[in-house]
Design an enzyme around this catalytic site. Structure first.
Site, PDB file in Angstrom:
ATOM      1  N   HIS A 306       0.864  -1.191   0.000  1.00 47.81           N
ATOM      2  CA  HIS A 306       0.000   0.000   0.000  1.00 47.81           C
ATOM      3  C   HIS A 306       0.897   1.237   0.000  1.00 47.81           C
ATOM      4  O   HIS A 306       1.964   1.245   0.608  1.00 47.81           O
ATOM      5  CB  HIS A 306      -0.880   0.030   1.254  1.00 47.81           C
ATOM      6  CG  HIS A 306      -2.058   0.926   1.118  1.00 47.81           C
ATOM      7  ND1 HIS A 306      -1.995   2.283   1.338  1.00 47.81           N
ATOM      8  CD2 HIS A 306      -3.331   0.688   0.734  1.00 47.81           C
ATOM      9  CE1 HIS A 306      -3.169   2.812   1.137  1.00 47.81           C
ATOM     10  NE2 HIS A 306      -4.009   1.875   0.764  1.00 47.81           N
ATOM     11  N   ASP A 364      -7.878  -5.436  -0.076  1.00 47.57           N
ATOM     12  CA  ASP A 364      -8.300  -6.267  -1.212  1.00 47.57           C
ATOM     13  C   ASP A 364      -7.892  -7.725  -1.074  1.00 47.57           C
ATOM     14  O   ASP A 364      -8.264  -8.547  -1.909  1.00 47.57           O
ATOM     15  CB  ASP A 364      -7.717  -5.684  -2.507  1.00 47.57           C
ATOM     16  CG  ASP A 364      -8.308  -4.316  -2.793  1.00 47.57           C
ATOM     17  OD1 ASP A 364      -7.544  -3.360  -2.978  1.00 47.57           O
ATOM     18  OD2 ASP A 364      -9.551  -4.207  -2.784  1.00 47.57           O
TER      19      ASP A 364
HETATM   20  C1  SDX Z   1      -6.233   0.075  -2.842  1.00 50.82           C
HETATM   21  O1  SDX Z   1      -4.436   4.583  -2.027  1.00 50.82           O
HETATM   22  C2  SDX Z   1      -5.395   3.956  -1.368  1.00 50.82           C
HETATM   23  O2  SDX Z   1      -5.806   4.344  -0.314  1.00 50.82           O
HETATM   24  C3  SDX Z   1      -5.964   2.769  -2.112  1.00 50.82           C
HETATM   25  C4  SDX Z   1      -6.972   1.935  -1.342  1.00 50.82           C
HETATM   26  C5  SDX Z   1      -8.256   2.679  -1.052  1.00 50.82           C
HETATM   27  O3  SDX Z   1      -8.962   2.315  -0.108  1.00 50.82           O
HETATM   28  O4  SDX Z   1      -8.578   3.593  -1.863  1.00 50.82           O
HETATM   29  O5  SDX Z   1      -6.417   1.490  -0.108  1.00 50.82           O
HETATM   30  C6  SDX Z   1      -7.391   0.698  -2.155  1.00 50.82           C
HETATM   31  O6  SDX Z   1      -5.990   0.418  -3.974  1.00 50.82           O
HETATM   32  C7  SDX Z   1      -5.360  -0.896  -2.096  1.00 50.82           C
HETATM   33  C8  SDX Z   1      -4.134  -1.370  -2.944  1.00 50.82           C
HETATM   34  C9  SDX Z   1      -4.624  -2.454  -3.899  1.00 50.82           C
HETATM   35  N1  SDX Z   1      -3.530  -2.798  -4.859  1.00 50.82           N
HETATM   36  C10 SDX Z   1      -2.911  -3.978  -4.794  1.00 50.82           C
HETATM   37  O7  SDX Z   1      -3.078  -4.809  -3.886  1.00 50.82           O
HETATM   38  C11 SDX Z   1      -1.968  -4.228  -5.972  1.00 50.82           C
HETATM   39  C12 SDX Z   1      -0.635  -4.803  -5.461  1.00 50.82           C
HETATM   40  N2  SDX Z   1       0.080  -3.732  -4.725  1.00 50.82           N
HETATM   41  C13 SDX Z   1       0.828  -2.835  -5.456  1.00 50.82           C
HETATM   42  O8  SDX Z   1       0.971  -2.835  -6.784  1.00 50.82           O
HETATM   43  C14 SDX Z   1       1.454  -1.688  -4.665  1.00 50.82           C
HETATM   44  O9  SDX Z   1       1.756  -2.140  -3.413  1.00 50.82           O
HETATM   45  C15 SDX Z   1       0.595  -0.448  -4.586  1.00 50.82           C
HETATM   46  C16 SDX Z   1       0.203   0.024  -5.939  1.00 50.82           C
HETATM   47  C17 SDX Z   1      -0.627  -0.707  -3.767  1.00 50.82           C
HETATM   48  C18 SDX Z   1       1.411   0.631  -3.898  1.00 50.82           C
HETATM   49  O10 SDX Z   1       2.457   0.929  -4.746  1.00 50.82           O
HETATM   50  P1  SDX Z   1       3.534   2.078  -4.377  1.00 50.82           P
HETATM   51  O11 SDX Z   1       3.212   2.760  -3.123  1.00 50.82           O
HETATM   52  O12 SDX Z   1       3.731   2.919  -5.590  1.00 50.82           O
HETATM   53  O13 SDX Z   1       4.775   1.234  -4.045  1.00 50.82           O
HETATM   54  P2  SDX Z   1       5.815   0.747  -5.105  1.00 50.82           P
HETATM   55  O14 SDX Z   1       5.106   0.213  -6.303  1.00 50.82           O
HETATM   56  O15 SDX Z   1       6.812   1.830  -5.298  1.00 50.82           O
HETATM   57  O16 SDX Z   1       6.457  -0.498  -4.331  1.00 50.82           O
HETATM   58  C19 SDX Z   1       7.467  -0.273  -3.361  1.00 50.82           C
HETATM   59  C20 SDX Z   1       8.326  -1.514  -3.463  1.00 50.82           C
HETATM   60  C21 SDX Z   1       8.730  -1.851  -4.892  1.00 50.82           C
HETATM   61  O17 SDX Z   1       9.971  -2.518  -4.845  1.00 50.82           O
HETATM   62  P3  SDX Z   1      11.300  -1.659  -5.281  1.00 50.82           P
HETATM   63  O18 SDX Z   1      11.048  -1.155  -6.703  1.00 50.82           O
HETATM   64  O19 SDX Z   1      11.413  -0.530  -4.279  1.00 50.82           O
HETATM   65  O20 SDX Z   1      12.412  -2.669  -5.198  1.00 50.82           O
HETATM   66  O21 SDX Z   1       7.579  -2.664  -3.008  1.00 50.82           O
HETATM   67  C22 SDX Z   1       7.420  -3.574  -4.091  1.00 50.82           C
HETATM   68  C23 SDX Z   1       7.714  -2.847  -5.374  1.00 50.82           C
HETATM   69  O22 SDX Z   1       8.213  -3.717  -6.370  1.00 50.82           O
HETATM   70  N3  SDX Z   1       6.029  -4.006  -4.052  1.00 50.82           N
HETATM   71  C24 SDX Z   1       5.605  -5.260  -4.195  1.00 50.82           C
HETATM   72  C25 SDX Z   1       4.218  -5.196  -4.047  1.00 50.82           C
HETATM   73  N4  SDX Z   1       3.833  -3.941  -3.833  1.00 50.82           N
HETATM   74  C26 SDX Z   1       4.961  -3.201  -3.840  1.00 50.82           C
HETATM   75  N5  SDX Z   1       6.268  -6.402  -4.442  1.00 50.82           N
HETATM   76  C27 SDX Z   1       5.503  -7.510  -4.525  1.00 50.82           C
HETATM   77  N6  SDX Z   1       4.152  -7.555  -4.389  1.00 50.82           N
HETATM   78  C28 SDX Z   1       3.487  -6.406  -4.151  1.00 50.82           C
HETATM   79  N7  SDX Z   1       2.168  -6.427  -4.008  1.00 50.82           N
END
Ligand code: SDX
Length: 430
Positions: A306, A364
């Site tokens: 998140h 989720d």
């Molecule tokens: C919702 O914003 C909100 O409030 C949203 C929400 C709401 O109520 O409105 O809470 C609802 O959208 C919840 C999130 C649902 N999405 C997912 O579950 C999809 C999977 N998660 C992600 O893609 C990710 O975690 C996000 C999009 C939710 C957050 O992404 P960020 O904050 O931009 O973080 P990032 O992509 O920069 O990740 C940071 C690091 C990265 O590694 P590095 O590049 O630093 O090496 O963490 C890793 C990412 O690769 N990472 C994951 C991961 N999520 C982040 N690695 C593996 N699995 C994951 N799920």
């Protein structure tokens, strides 16, 4: 007493900028005059360090895993209240008295029907249309039917539009579901509570009486509370940006639905369930955790991570408890998807990669298991998210409209394209 400021040195020149402090949470540095004073912009793709507005509606402490709606902890609202009480709180800022709640429930109930020509509107879709595509279109189309509540400068019209949105989303969501399964639409019934009414519109058929299960209604109502608002997330920011141009509320909510559909946002509940089904058994979880950690593999654990929560999403905890409650009520002893989810959570929360990146289950992760057990197809999961989030979108939209300092949102950019150059005729091109 001088107001607190922050100093930024730009080209050896110290620029003083006001610092604003909120009730709780991080203060902000007001950079609105920065471009005028320095000719430079700030740069923050994804807005990881940017506050887009001032708001009194929802507060999240991502490190502590805290979520407050108008100051009330989500755990207490989910435990003691119902979804329409949360809607009243988000819209008006205070918990309703018994009389206010009764009046609000009455007003919402009497806006649940949609213009009957909407039925013909649906006929234009293929039966296999994704329900989210139907929702984006049908919610946007409401502005073609309700011209008496699209003048955003009129407070009364804004409130009528808000009530209509909250009241009609379940009806449209149920119609989207019925249309895709080829069953007739079921009209709302005024003697049912909000969520029981929705369940009946989804699962009743003309051939027999349908009695909503009170345990499932209560569970789904709680799930709606968990999804109601969440500060300036992507879809809420979309609604605010659309609203800042003066677009009508139905069009703004349609924009929010479109944004929520993405798998990185509200579409994650659908993607998470598909991921659990693809993993299939607890024995294969390790293989997928390894894929999620592999920099060269685009695979991510859906329902994990998140932007704000760097601790357990408080909603996920309540969601997990609700999942067990629903499965038990339905007599589902061992749900293979739940087994996979529990194993995945166990492994990921102990894994150095997830600990170091502070990746925890989000709302989720468990919702899909619960909604599937209730009888909803995967394609309806994000529709239910949109149904619940509508009150948050409309509350944030109203707050923005009523903010005297609000203006059209118009970010700038860092331009790295071609410098100015003269036109070359096609004869002169290589
Ligand atoms: C919702 O914003 C909100 O409030 C949203 C929400 C709401 O109520 O409105 O809470 C609802 O959208 C919840 C999130 C649902 N999405 C997912 O579950 C999809 C999977 N998660 C992600 O893609 C990710 O975690 C996000 C999009 C939710 C957050 O992404 P960020 O904050 O931009 O973080 P990032 O992509 O920069 O990740 C940071 C690091 C990265 O590694 P590095 O590049 O630093 O090496 O963490 C890793 C990412 O690769 N990472 C994951 C991961 N999520 C982040 N690695 C593996 N699995 C994951 N799920």
């Amino acid at each position: 007493m001088s107001l607190p400021t922050s100093t930024l040195t730009v080209n050896d020149r110290a620029i003083e900028m006001p610092t604003k402090t909120g009730t709780i949470g991080p203060s902000v540095i007001d950079i609105s005059k920065l471009y005028a004073q320095t000719g430079q912009f700030t740069y923050d793709p994804g807005f990881t360090s940017t506050a887009s507005c001032e708001s009194k509606i929802t507060y999240i402490d991502g490190d502590e895993g805290v979520l407050l709606y108008r100051g009330y902890p989500i755990e207490q609202l989910a435990e003691h209240g119902d979804f329409l009480e949360t809607c009243y709180l988000l819209l008006y800022g205070e918990l309703p008295t018994a009389a206010q709640k009764a009046d609000f429930d009455y007003r919402v109930t009497r806006h649940t029907m949609v213009h009957d020509q909407m039925n013909r509107f649906f006929q234009g879709f293929r039966r296999d249309a994704h329900p989210m595509a139907v929702m984006v279109a049908s919610v946007g189309a409401l502005s073609a039917f309700y011209h008496d509540s699209t003048d955003i400068t009129d407070e009364k019209q804004r409130m009528v539009a808000s009530m209509r949105m909250i009241a009609k989303m379940p009806t449209l969501a149920a119609m989207a579901y019925k249309y895709t399964i080829g069953q007739p639409f079921v009209y709302p019934k005024n003697d049912l509570d909000y969520t029981s009414n929705f369940l009946r519109m989804c699962f009743a058929v003309p051939c027999e009486e349908y009695q909503p299960n009170p345990v499932l209604s209560r569970a789904l109502d709680r799930i709606f509370i968990l999804h109601a608002d969440h500060e300036q997330n992507a879809s809420t920011s979309t609604v605010r940006l659309a609203g800042s141009s003066g677009a009508n509320p139905f069009a703004c909510i349609a924009a929010g639905i479109a944004c929520l559909w993405g798998p990185a946002h509200g579409g994650a509940n659908e993607a998470a369930l598909k991921m659990l089904a693809e993993i299939g058994t607890p024995e294969r979880v390790g293989e997928y955790v390894a894929k999620a950690k592999d920099k060269n593999d685009p695979f991510r654990l859906m329902g994990f991570g998140h932007r704000v929560y760097k601790n357990y999403d408080p909603r996920a905890r309540i969601m997990q408890k609700t999942t067990h409650e629903v499965l038990s009520e339905l007599g589902i002893k061992d749900d293979p998807l739940l087994d996979v989810a529990m194993e995945l959570e166990q492994i990921a929360l102990k894994d150095e990669y997830f600990i170091e990146k502070k990746l925890y289950p989000n709302i989720d992760f468990y919702s899909g298991i619960t909604l599937k057990a209730m009888g909803f197809p995967t394609s309806m999961f994000t529709v239910l998210f949109a149904l619940a989030r509508t009150v948050g979108w409309i509350s944030q939209w109203a707050e923005m409209i009523e903010d005297p300092s609000q203006k059209i949102g118009r970010p700038r950019q860092l331009y790295t394209g071609a410098p100015k150059r003269d036109y070359v005729t096609v004869a002169q091109r290589g």
